[in-house]
Scaffold this motif. Sequence first.
Motif, PDB file in Angstrom:
ATOM      1  N   HIS A  99      16.451  30.760 -19.995  1.00  0.00           N
ATOM      2  CA  HIS A  99      17.617  31.117 -20.798  1.00  0.00           C
ATOM      3  C   HIS A  99      18.638  31.870 -19.944  1.00  0.00           C
ATOM      4  O   HIS A  99      18.268  32.619 -19.039  1.00  0.00           O
ATOM      5  N   THR A 100      19.918  31.687 -20.275  1.00  0.00           N
ATOM      6  CA  THR A 100      20.978  32.461 -19.607  1.00  0.00           C
ATOM      7  C   THR A 100      21.600  33.473 -20.553  1.00  0.00           C
ATOM      8  O   THR A 100      22.295  34.382 -20.108  1.00  0.00           O
ATOM      9  N   TYR A 141      22.748  33.284 -14.395  1.00  0.00           N
ATOM     10  CA  TYR A 141      21.703  34.304 -14.290  1.00  0.00           C
ATOM     11  C   TYR A 141      20.659  34.153 -15.397  1.00  0.00           C
ATOM     12  O   TYR A 141      21.011  33.867 -16.541  1.00  0.00           O
ATOM     13  N   ALA A 142      19.412  34.404 -15.044  1.00  0.00           N
ATOM     14  CA  ALA A 142      18.328  34.387 -16.026  1.00  0.00           C
ATOM     15  C   ALA A 142      18.493  35.543 -16.995  1.00  0.00           C
ATOM     16  O   ALA A 142      18.852  36.654 -16.598  1.00  0.00           O
ATOM     17  N   CYS A 143      18.228  35.282 -18.254  1.00  0.00           N
ATOM     18  CA  CYS A 143      18.263  36.316 -19.289  1.00  0.00           C
ATOM     19  C   CYS A 143      16.941  36.209 -20.055  1.00  0.00           C
ATOM     20  O   CYS A 143      16.789  35.355 -20.936  1.00  0.00           O
ATOM     21  N   MET A 144      15.988  37.069 -19.657  1.00  0.00           N
ATOM     22  CA  MET A 144      14.623  36.965 -20.195  1.00  0.00           C
ATOM     23  C   MET A 144      14.070  38.346 -20.517  1.00  0.00           C
ATOM     24  O   MET A 144      14.552  39.342 -19.996  1.00  0.00           O
ATOM     25  N   ASP A 145      13.049  38.372 -21.346  1.00  0.00           N
ATOM     26  CA  ASP A 145      12.389  39.627 -21.697  1.00  0.00           C
ATOM     27  C   ASP A 145      11.526  40.150 -20.559  1.00  0.00           C
ATOM     28  O   ASP A 145      11.326  41.353 -20.429  1.00  0.00           O
ATOM     29  N   HIS A 146      10.986  39.242 -19.743  1.00  0.00           N
ATOM     30  CA  HIS A 146      10.087  39.627 -18.656  1.00  0.00           C
ATOM     31  C   HIS A 146      10.114  38.553 -17.578  1.00  0.00           C
ATOM     32  O   HIS A 146      10.584  37.431 -17.807  1.00  0.00           O
ATOM     33  N   ALA A 147       9.611  38.879 -16.417  1.00  0.00           N
ATOM     34  CA  ALA A 147       9.531  37.900 -15.330  1.00  0.00           C
ATOM     35  C   ALA A 147       8.615  36.751 -15.749  1.00  0.00           C
ATOM     36  O   ALA A 147       7.695  36.926 -16.554  1.00  0.00           O
ATOM     37  N   VAL A 148       8.888  35.576 -15.195  1.00  0.00           N
ATOM     38  CA  VAL A 148       8.120  34.377 -15.505  1.00  0.00           C
ATOM     39  C   VAL A 148       7.647  33.757 -14.199  1.00  0.00           C
ATOM     40  O   VAL A 148       8.409  33.668 -13.239  1.00  0.00           O
ATOM     41  N   THR A 149       6.393  33.350 -14.161  1.00  0.00           N
ATOM     42  CA  THR A 149       5.855  32.644 -13.005  1.00  0.00           C
ATOM     43  C   THR A 149       5.785  31.160 -13.338  1.00  0.00           C
ATOM     44  O   THR A 149       5.198  30.768 -14.353  1.00  0.00           O
ATOM     45  N   ASP A 177      23.247  37.399 -25.893  1.00  0.00           N
ATOM     46  CA  ASP A 177      22.282  38.476 -25.661  1.00  0.00           C
ATOM     47  C   ASP A 177      23.026  39.556 -24.881  1.00  0.00           C
ATOM     48  O   ASP A 177      23.748  39.239 -23.927  1.00  0.00           O
ATOM     49  N   ASP A 178      22.876  40.810 -25.278  1.00  0.00           N
ATOM     50  CA  ASP A 178      23.579  41.905 -24.600  1.00  0.00           C
ATOM     51  C   ASP A 178      23.237  42.002 -23.116  1.00  0.00           C
ATOM     52  O   ASP A 178      24.034  42.496 -22.316  1.00  0.00           O
ATOM     53  N   ARG A 179      22.053  41.532 -22.732  1.00  0.00           N
ATOM     54  CA  ARG A 179      21.629  41.597 -21.322  1.00  0.00           C
ATOM     55  C   ARG A 179      22.211  40.476 -20.477  1.00  0.00           C
ATOM     56  O   ARG A 179      22.081  40.475 -19.256  1.00  0.00           O
ATOM     57  N   ALA A 180      22.833  39.492 -21.091  1.00  0.00           N
ATOM     58  CA  ALA A 180      23.351  38.329 -20.377  1.00  0.00           C
ATOM     59  C   ALA A 180      24.415  38.741 -19.360  1.00  0.00           C
ATOM     60  O   ALA A 180      25.151  39.707 -19.562  1.00  0.00           O
ATOM     61  N   ILE A 181      24.473  37.980 -18.280  1.00  0.00           N
ATOM     62  CA  ILE A 181      25.449  38.223 -17.216  1.00  0.00           C
ATOM     63  C   ILE A 181      26.419  37.040 -17.195  1.00  0.00           C
ATOM     64  O   ILE A 181      25.998  35.879 -17.132  1.00  0.00           O
ATOM     65  N   ILE A 182      27.707  37.358 -17.244  1.00  0.00           N
ATOM     66  CA  ILE A 182      28.746  36.323 -17.185  1.00  0.00           C
ATOM     67  C   ILE A 182      28.675  35.668 -15.804  1.00  0.00           C
ATOM     68  O   ILE A 182      28.484  36.345 -14.791  1.00  0.00           O
ATOM     69  N   PRO A 183      28.833  34.332 -15.707  1.00  0.00           N
ATOM     70  CA  PRO A 183      28.780  33.665 -14.394  1.00  0.00           C
ATOM     71  C   PRO A 183      29.772  34.281 -13.397  1.00  0.00           C
ATOM     72  O   PRO A 183      30.861  34.712 -13.778  1.00  0.00           O
ATOM     73  N   ARG A 229      19.703  35.028 -10.115  1.00  0.00           N
ATOM     74  CA  ARG A 229      20.565  33.841 -10.082  1.00  0.00           C
ATOM     75  C   ARG A 229      19.670  32.607 -10.040  1.00  0.00           C
ATOM     76  O   ARG A 229      18.841  32.482  -9.150  1.00  0.00           O
ATOM     77  N   ILE A 230      19.853  31.703 -11.008  1.00  0.00           N
ATOM     78  CA  ILE A 230      18.917  30.579 -11.149  1.00  0.00           C
ATOM     79  C   ILE A 230      19.541  29.215 -10.885  1.00  0.00           C
ATOM     80  O   ILE A 230      18.825  28.244 -10.664  1.00  0.00           O
ATOM     81  N   ALA A 231      20.846  29.104 -10.965  1.00  0.00           N
ATOM     82  CA  ALA A 231      21.534  27.820 -10.772  1.00  0.00           C
ATOM     83  C   ALA A 231      23.014  28.122 -10.600  1.00  0.00           C
ATOM     84  O   ALA A 231      23.437  29.277 -10.692  1.00  0.00           O
ATOM     85  N   GLN A 232      23.788  27.077 -10.345  1.00  0.00           N
ATOM     86  CA  GLN A 232      25.233  27.253 -10.272  1.00  0.00           C
ATOM     87  C   GLN A 232      25.914  26.204 -11.136  1.00  0.00           C
ATOM     88  O   GLN A 232      25.414  25.089 -11.289  1.00  0.00           O
ATOM     89  N   MET A 233      27.052  26.617 -11.712  1.00  0.00           N
ATOM     90  CA  MET A 233      27.803  25.739 -12.599  1.00  0.00           C
ATOM     91  C   MET A 233      29.163  25.433 -11.974  1.00  0.00           C
ATOM     92  O   MET A 233      29.902  26.343 -11.610  1.00  0.00           O
TER      93      MET A 233
END
Length: 147
Positions: A48-49, A30-38, A11-17, A111-115
């Motif tokens: 998704h990343t 990093y989260a890669c989503m169309d909108h915020a999620v609760t 996805d073009d919006r994705a952020i490399i770790p 930032r949602i997790a670490q690898m």
Amino acid sequence: MKQQVNIKKLDDRAIIPTYGTAFSAGADLYACMDHAVTIAPGETYLVHTGISAAIPEGYAGLIYARSGLATKKGLAPANKVGVIDADYRGEIMVALHNHSNQPAEIENGERIAQMVITPFLTAEFVETAELDETERGAGGFGSTGRI
């Protein structure tokens, strides 16, 4: 010690770790989503990343919680530690579970997790009739340190 890991943006919006500091063991995902999620209390949501990775043979990508996200929002991977095998080429996703009693929001780009990229050994399991004896023996679940 450095190890090259090829990353593909799905996805073009994705952020490399990225690593937070020069001495960080885990790279932020990093989260890669169309909108915020609760994420409701007790709920698990697959975040998704937007990236996939080619983990080198003999290594694994281990997905751990980010301490800040876990302590401030109560969000941590549902499976505690995720494992990305060297032959997996699909999208890296993180199943975040809300351990708190409050709804928690995740935004695109957060930032949602670490690898952690780590080497591992593959065991050769050999069935045997007996195992060698040790001082501990079959004691488990808090058995060490007892008088």
